[in-house]
Design an enzyme around this catalytic site. Structure first.
Site, short mmCIF file in Angstrom:
data_model
loop_
_atom_site.label_atom_id
_atom_site.label_comp_id
_atom_site.label_asym_id
_atom_site.label_seq_id
_atom_site.Cartn_x
_atom_site.Cartn_y
_atom_site.Cartn_z
N GLU A 144 -2.78 8.26 31.03
CA GLU A 144 -3.44 9.19 31.94
C GLU A 144 -4.93 9.30 31.61
O GLU A 144 -5.36 8.95 30.52
CB GLU A 144 -2.80 10.58 31.88
CG GLU A 144 -2.42 11.07 30.49
CD GLU A 144 -3.56 11.31 29.54
OE1 GLU A 144 -4.61 11.79 29.99
OE2 GLU A 144 -3.41 11.02 28.34
N GLY A 165 -4.82 9.59 23.57
CA GLY A 165 -4.37 9.63 24.95
C GLY A 165 -4.52 8.28 25.63
O GLY A 165 -4.57 7.24 24.97
N GLU A 166 -4.52 8.29 26.94
CA GLU A 166 -4.70 7.11 27.79
C GLU A 166 -3.50 6.17 27.78
O GLU A 166 -3.42 5.26 28.60
CB GLU A 166 -5.95 6.31 27.39
CG GLU A 166 -7.25 7.09 27.50
CD GLU A 166 -8.46 6.26 27.08
OE1 GLU A 166 -8.30 5.04 26.85
OE2 GLU A 166 -9.55 6.84 26.97
N GLY A 167 -2.58 6.31 26.82
CA GLY A 167 -1.47 5.39 26.68
C GLY A 167 -1.52 4.60 25.39
O GLY A 167 -0.68 3.71 25.18
#
Length: 364
Positions: free
Chosen positions: A182, A324-326
């Site tokens: 995300e 975050g971000e994956g």
């Protein structure tokens, strides 16, 4: 733009009209048996044996296929940033989403190592859709939930349906596993507000510093969540309603990805606190979907432990990650790929002229 077909897809799945069939128990046991046949102590690879067996059951494959993966990064802006809950402005969401799509973020090197495709989608970026990002925009950012609900029910359903659809599209293209990602300034506030509502926790137990808030900023973030819980108190028992009230398009879309993984039998590796919050929403909406999700890492956010307990998942990695971000999901993917390489390339007991270890009945 709201897509009627996505709303209809979400409603169909949530109503049970498209039933979720459980993972294949026979394939699960075949992978477990393959692990036991290797010349090593029983359960020598610990939880990696269980997780890869679960993937095999979901995919109905032995050995499981971890080399056709994609990380789905859902990007959206959040109107709550107007209340001073983030040290960055909304313009950063589009900038970061574009860089992620180009492979310039922390995801890039990890994607190269795992062979995973990076797929970035604009579900609600406030400005123009960046180059390399696919336009799935429902609205140009959510509303400020301190003054009005962040999304209408129809917008939330559209985002959920989008996430379900994206998993179906990727499976049709040969993807066998997805990781969640995300990008959205303010989404640690939306996730903290959702967790406070879903887990009945005070704001101090769910709201952390995000990307680096000051003490004053953290206090403001917690106060905003307290005020929102009071404002939407009548909705706290309805997961779809509270998602609409204080959530975001990225969170709703990720809940859809979790549901899509279950519907299409595509295992989903969950990233950190944002993805796990979305998974909790999905579990409250459709509990049987949780059998298709796998953990990655322990979140450093305050509610991380309570959240994974509510999900029934135990994170494998504990390295203080908060990117975050994956990124955590891709790190977990590489670890699982390593385990499957052992499963497929190592010698069995028969090759050593040895008698395999046998599982004992501990009840005797």
């Amino acid at each position: 733009m709201i897509r009627t077909e996505d709303i209809q897809l979400a409603e169909t799945v949530l109503s049970g009209a498209s039933p979720i069939t459980p993972p294949d128990a026979e394939e699960y046991h075949k992978v477990k048996a393959s692990w036991d046949a290797l010349a090593k102590p029983l359960d020598g690879f610990g939880r990696l044996e269980e997780l890869t067996s679960r993937i095999g059951g979901i995919q109905e494959k032995n050995p499981p296929d971890l080399h056709h993966a994609a990380v789905l990064v859902l990007a959206s802006d959040n109107g709550i940033v107007k209340e001073g809950v983030s040290q960055s402005g909304q313009e950063i969401t589009a900038l970061c989403a574009g860089n992620i799509a180009k492979g310039h973020s922390t995801l890039g090197p990890l994607a190269k190592r795992t062979g995973a495709a990076i797929l970035v989608y604009d579900l609600g970026i406030a400005g123009d859709t960046p180059e390399g990002v696919r336009d799935e925009k429902i609205r140009a950012g959510t509303r400020d939930f301190l003054t009005e609900p962040a999304m209408t029910k129809e917008e939330a359903l559209a985002a959920i349906g989008t996430g379900i659809r994206l998993v179906g599209e990727q499976k049709a293209r040969g993807i066998t596993l997805v990781c969640t990602g995300e990008m959205g300034i303010g989404n640690t506030t939306t996730s903290a507000a959702l967790l406070a509502a879903l887990l009945s926790l005070p704001a101090e137990r769910t709201a952390g510093r995000g990307a680096g808030l000051s003490d004053e900023g953290l206090q403001r973030k917690q106060e905003v969540i307290r005020l929102a819980l009071k404002k939407y108190q009548k909705d706290l028992s309805d997961p779809l309603r509270i998602l609409s009230d204080v959530g975001g398009f990225d969170l709703a879309g990720l809940a859809g990805v979790c549901l899509g993984g279950a519907l299409y039998h595509v295992p989903v590796i969950l990233d950190g606190i944002i993805s796990q919050t979305a998974a909790l929403v999905a579990k409250r909406l459709l509990p049987e979907a949780a059998a298709f999700w796998l953990p990655s890492h322990k979140s450093e956010e305050p509610a991380g432990e309570a959240l994974t307990e509510a999900l029934g998942l135990s994170p494998v990695l504990d390295a203080g990650l908060s990117v975050g971000e994956g990124t955590g999901a891709l790190l977990m993917l590489e670890l699982l790929q390593g385990a499957v390489s052992v499963l497929t390339a190592s010698s069995a007991f028969a090759g050593y002229g040895m008698t395999p270890y046998r599982r004992q009945d501990h009840g005797e």
